[in-house]
Structures are given as structure tokens and as C-alpha cells.
Design a protein around this motif. Structure first.
Motif, PDB file in Angstrom:
ATOM      1  N   ILE A  92      17.388 -17.014   7.867  1.00  0.00           N
ATOM      2  CA  ILE A  92      18.353 -15.789   7.852  1.00  0.00           C
ATOM      3  C   ILE A  92      17.398 -14.498   8.307  1.00  0.00           C
ATOM      4  CG2 ILE A  92      19.557 -14.111   6.537  1.00  0.00           C
ATOM      5  CD1 ILE A  92      19.960 -16.414   4.415  1.00  0.00           C
ATOM      6  N   VAL A  95      26.678 -20.047   6.431  1.00  0.00           N
ATOM      7  CA  VAL A  95      26.577 -20.425   7.856  1.00  0.00           C
ATOM      8  C   VAL A  95      27.401 -21.944   7.733  1.00  0.00           C
ATOM      9  CG1 VAL A  95      25.502 -21.266  10.048  1.00  0.00           C
ATOM     10  CG2 VAL A  95      24.355 -19.377   8.352  1.00  0.00           C
ATOM     11  N   GLY A 106      31.352 -13.958  13.157  1.00  0.00           N
ATOM     12  CA  GLY A 106      30.909 -13.741  11.844  1.00  0.00           C
ATOM     13  C   GLY A 106      31.678 -12.717  11.071  1.00  0.00           C
ATOM     14  N   ALA A 125      28.867 -21.458  12.693  1.00  0.00           N
ATOM     15  CA  ALA A 125      28.149 -21.848  13.754  1.00  0.00           C
ATOM     16  C   ALA A 125      28.742 -22.874  14.557  1.00  0.00           C
ATOM     17  CB  ALA A 125      27.005 -22.430  13.109  1.00  0.00           C
ATOM     18  N   SER A 171      33.413  -9.212  11.881  1.00  0.00           N
ATOM     19  CA  SER A 171      32.169  -8.568  11.996  1.00  0.00           C
ATOM     20  C   SER A 171      32.374  -6.868  12.597  1.00  0.00           C
ATOM     21  CB  SER A 171      31.109  -9.041  12.929  1.00  0.00           C
ATOM     22  OG  SER A 171      30.052  -9.453  11.945  1.00  0.00           O
ATOM     23  N   VAL A 191      27.463  -9.516  11.169  1.00  0.00           N
ATOM     24  CA  VAL A 191      26.487 -10.593  10.980  1.00  0.00           C
ATOM     25  C   VAL A 191      26.860 -11.627  12.168  1.00  0.00           C
ATOM     26  CG1 VAL A 191      28.515 -11.651   9.465  1.00  0.00           C
ATOM     27  CG2 VAL A 191      26.073 -12.773   9.510  1.00  0.00           C
ATOM     28  N   TYR A 192      25.864 -12.026  12.761  1.00  0.00           N
ATOM     29  CA  TYR A 192      26.069 -12.674  13.989  1.00  0.00           C
ATOM     30  C   TYR A 192      25.317 -14.104  14.057  1.00  0.00           C
ATOM     31  CZ  TYR A 192      27.093  -7.953  15.447  1.00  0.00           C
ATOM     32  OH  TYR A 192      28.089  -6.891  15.652  1.00  0.00           O
ATOM     33  N   MET A 193      25.845 -14.896  14.965  1.00  0.00           N
ATOM     34  CA  MET A 193      25.249 -16.058  15.201  1.00  0.00           C
ATOM     35  C   MET A 193      24.186 -16.059  16.194  1.00  0.00           C
ATOM     36  SD  MET A 193      27.245 -19.693  16.647  1.00  0.00           S
ATOM     37  CE  MET A 193      26.191 -21.030  16.865  1.00  0.00           C
ATOM     38  N   ALA A 205      21.895 -17.201  11.219  1.00  0.00           N
ATOM     39  CA  ALA A 205      22.562 -16.053  11.010  1.00  0.00           C
ATOM     40  C   ALA A 205      21.442 -14.857  11.201  1.00  0.00           C
ATOM     41  CB  ALA A 205      23.337 -16.105   9.922  1.00  0.00           C
ATOM     42  N   VAL A 249      24.435 -15.303   2.192  1.00  0.00           N
ATOM     43  CA  VAL A 249      24.956 -15.568   3.689  1.00  0.00           C
ATOM     44  C   VAL A 249      25.068 -17.060   3.731  1.00  0.00           C
ATOM     45  CG1 VAL A 249      23.839 -15.685   5.953  1.00  0.00           C
ATOM     46  CG2 VAL A 249      22.871 -13.961   4.440  1.00  0.00           C
ATOM     47  N   VAL A 299      28.914 -16.686   8.944  1.00  0.00           N
ATOM     48  CA  VAL A 299      29.119 -17.289  10.257  1.00  0.00           C
ATOM     49  C   VAL A 299      29.639 -18.696  10.223  1.00  0.00           C
ATOM     50  CG1 VAL A 299      27.468 -17.781  12.045  1.00  0.00           C
ATOM     51  CG2 VAL A 299      27.156 -15.627  10.991  1.00  0.00           C
ATOM     52  N   TRP A 344      28.131 -12.849   3.584  1.00  0.00           N
ATOM     53  CA  TRP A 344      28.083 -12.705   5.046  1.00  0.00           C
ATOM     54  C   TRP A 344      28.295 -14.044   5.801  1.00  0.00           C
ATOM     55  CZ3 TRP A 344      26.549  -7.681   6.868  1.00  0.00           C
ATOM     56  CH2 TRP A 344      25.981  -6.758   5.873  1.00  0.00           C
TER      57      TRP A 344
END
Ligand SMILES: [Cu+2]
Length: 386
Positions: free
Chosen positions: A148, A244, A344, A303, A325, A204-206, A225, A242, A301, A299
Motif C-alpha cells: 500500500i 483491494v 477506487g 483491481a 474517488s 485511492v487509486y489502482m 493501491a 485498505v 480498489v 479505502w
């Protein structure tokens, strides 16, 4: 008393004869369509086989560089596709207990203007469910997801990726506004790439490997993430996790020997396991925790490579939902929010009452395949009955 025959045959009339003719014609049509379908199937099979040969580098000498590709593409020649969903060894419960869960806790963001992130790619075998092993291409020895990354809006991220794997890989940050042909380019085995970007978009992004075929690289565990903490502080919360979401497509059950990717199943969206943070049901056995009255921030994501996460907390509301997001606004009291594959979202959940609160993707096929965890609020007695 009237006797009713088991099947009723109407007397032969003009319309009856017409229906007979229509039935014969229909039968003929079905036969013709059937033959066409068979021809198309054979054609598709040929096309797929030759595509597999191209991807595997037909004619090229077999080197470590091509072996990895073989793994992703070569074995997928048998139809029908076999499912290994839910197949675990007998001591699965014990193994699930012994499993060391992926730490979902949001790590602190470093101070300073520049954040250096270093990752080394490694081919490694990980468990994706109790006793089920899988050959991943992994970011930084983490298996999947990768580490992370947590930064603050406005910080510069300096990313260095070293390829310790057998074939070319890359890293694509959805949080970056950058020329992908430069920053996200393939890195040969043994080599490194360094690039910088400004984390200008909070949320929050991939991140993932973007090397072709991307489906294979993501399916093999190459994702993670990055949290970009907004400059404008979010409401304070008590716990931050977090999650994913991702799915796994296995070419074997992974019990006697590790499974690899079944590309045909990945294309057909026929997952064997669907997970939060890479391992089926890990937070059921090892719940995330909160205290009564606390607010927990998730948070999330998705994926993929293909599945969305339809995020839902059983027995609670997403009190604040920063959907997609978009950190400029949140929705209130949302029951389920879609996190699209490659997207996200951020969710705050306040729970007053002690208990076990499952968090799921409410696409329940995915729960059945392992995408469920528990938020344990307080110290409730017993376990979930469903
Ligand atoms: Cu890759």
C-alpha cells in the motif's frame, strides 16, 4: 365421468397440417444453425490456438523470457473450462487460522515534498485460499496486492521499479498524470526504471503492471493501491483499512502443486477465487476490528482484472461514500456502492452496536468465491451464522 388422456392430440385439421410443416422447417433450420455453430467453434478454436502460439513466441528459442509467457497462455487449450472454485484441502480450516493475513491497515504517509517508492518485481508462489498455491508475478515480494502506497496530495512520488522477474513488466499508476509511453514502459528483466509524478488528485487509486497482455499480468497478481490523502482534511475517523478486490483464474486446484493462470478462464470471466487483499475469506478468520461507536474508513480498489466490487457492509450504511474517488463530495447513507474494475472509492462506516459486520461485494457469486470479510465491532460472542 370423463377420462382425460395423458396427452391431448387435436384432430388433424388444416391448421394442424400447417403446424406440422412449420415444425419440419424449424427442425431443418435448427440443424443448419447447429452445423454453422460447430464450424464457428472450430474456427474460433483455431484462431485461439494460433494466438496462443504467437503470444508464446512460436519459433523463438525457449528462454526464461518466453517461459513466463508460456505460463500465461499455453496451457489453455482444453474445453470445457474446469472450475476449481471452493476446492481446498481437508485441513483448510486449520490452514486459514494459520494464515498470516495481509495487513489492511493504512500505513502513515511520509513527510516531505518527495516520497521515494521502490519496488522489486519477483516471481513467487503465494496462497490465494487455504492450501491453494498460485504462481504470481508479484510487486515487491508481497504476493498480491503489492504494498500500500500512502502519500499526501501535492507530494512528488519518485517510483523506482526493478524487474527481478523473468519477463518484461511495467508499473502504471492511475494516480499519475504522465505520458504512459515514457513512464509506464516495459522494463526488461534485471533492469530498473525511475519516474516521478505529482500526486495532484486525492483519493485511492489502482496501480498495476500494464505490460501486454494486461489481463494476464493483472490476473497474475500485479496490482496494488495508492492512497493520496487530500490536502483538505477528511473528517477524522478511528480506523482506516485498505481493501483491494481481485479475482484468480486457476489452471489446477493449486493443492498438490501451485496453479498458474488459465487465460481462457480469465477471458471467460470464470474466476475460481475472488478475494479482498489476495486471499479468500482471510478477514472472516482474522476480522478487521473497531470499537462500538467508532468510524471506520475503507479505502477500496477493484483491481479486477475484470470484476467490480459492489461494496456493502451488512448491518450498516456507508455513512459517507466518496464514489469513484471523487474527494470533492460524498454521498450519505449509501447501501451499496460500485467500485469499478480499475477504480477506487472511500467509505466511512460508523457502527454503534457491538457485533460481527460482514463487508462484501454484493455480487454474491463473488462472496461465494471468497470476497467477504468481517468487521468485528467490540468483542461479540460467537461467530457469523451466515
Ligand atoms: Cu507484468
Amino acid at each position: 365421468m370423463a377420462v382425460h388422456p395423458a396427452s391431448y392430440s387435436p384432430p388433424e385439421t388444416e391448421s394442424g397440417a400447417f403446424f406440422k410443416l412449420a415444425a419440419i422447417l424449424l427442425g431443418f433450420t435448427v440443424a443448419v444453425v447447429g452445423v454453422f455453430a460447430l464450424l464457428m467453434w472450430a474456427d474460433a478454436r483455431d484462431a485461439r490456438d494460433s494466438a496462443g502460439q504467437v503470444a508464446a513466441g512460436a519459433g523463438a528459442p525457449t528462454t526464461a523470457k518466453t517461459e513466463g509467457r508460456d505460463q500465461a497462455t499455453d496451457h489453455n487449450t482444453a474445453l470445457p473450462l474446469a472450475s476449481f472454485a471452493g476446492v481446498v484441502p481437508e485441513n483448510a480450516a486449520e490452514l486459514a487460522e494459520a494464515h498470516n493475513p495481509y495487513d489492511a491497515t493504512l500505513p502513515p504517509a511520509p513527510a516531505g515534498d518527495l516520497v521515494k517508492v521502490q519496488m522489486t518485481l519477483k516471481d513467487m508462489t503465494v496462497e490465494v485460499a487455504p492450501g491453494v498455491e498460485y504462481n504470481t508475478w508479484a510487486f515487491d515480494g508481497h504476493g498480491a496486492p503489492g504494498p500500500i502506497v500512502h502519500v499526501r496530495e501535492g507530494q512528488t512520488v519518485e517510483m523506482t521499479l526493478t524487474n527481478g522477474g523473468a519477463i518484461p513488466h511495467s508499473i502504471d499508476f492511475h494516480a499519475a498524470r504522465i505520458a504512459p509511453n515514457v513512464a509506464f514502459r516495459d522494463v526488461a528483466p534485471g533492469e530498473s526504471i525511475t519516474f516521478r509524478f505529482t500526486a495532484s488528485d486525492p483519493g485511492v487509486y489502482m496501480y498495476h503492471c500494464g505490460t501486454k497482455p494486461v489481463l494476464a499480468h493483472i490476473a497474475n497478481g500485479m496490482y496494488g493501491a495508492i492512497v493520496v490523502q487530500p490536502k483538505q482534511p477528511l473528517p477524522p475517523v478511528d480506523n482506516e483499512y485498505v481493501l483491494v478486490g481481485s479475482e484468480w483464474y486457476l489452471n489446477g486446484d493449486g493443492i498438490a502443486k501451485p496453479a498458474s493462470l488459465d487465460m481462457a478462464k480469465a477471458r471467460a470471466r470464470m474466476a475460481d477465487w475472488v478475494t479482498f487483499n489476495g486471499y479468500a475469506n482471510q478477514y472472516v478468520t482474522h476480522p478487521l476490528t473497531a470499537q462500538p461507536g467508532e468510524t471506520t474508513r475503507f479505502w477500496v480498489v477493484a483491481a479486477g482484472p475484470t470484476n467490480n466490487v459492489n461494496f456493502h457492509v451488512v448491518g450498516a450504511m456507508l455513512d459517507r461514500a466518496w464514489v469513484n474517488s471523487d474527494m470533492t463530495q460524498f454521498q450519505r447513507n449509501v447501501q451499496t456502492a460500485v467500485v469499478p474494475a480499475g477504480g477506487g472509492a472511500v467509505f466511512d462506516v460508523t457502527i454503534a452496536e457491538e457485533g460481527l459486520y460482514p463487508f462484501v461485494s454484493h455480487a454474491f457469486a463473488d462472496v461465494d468465491l471468497g470476497q467477504v470479510g468481517l468487521l468485528k465491532v467490540g468483542n461479540p460472542k460467537g461467530t457469523m451464522s451466515h
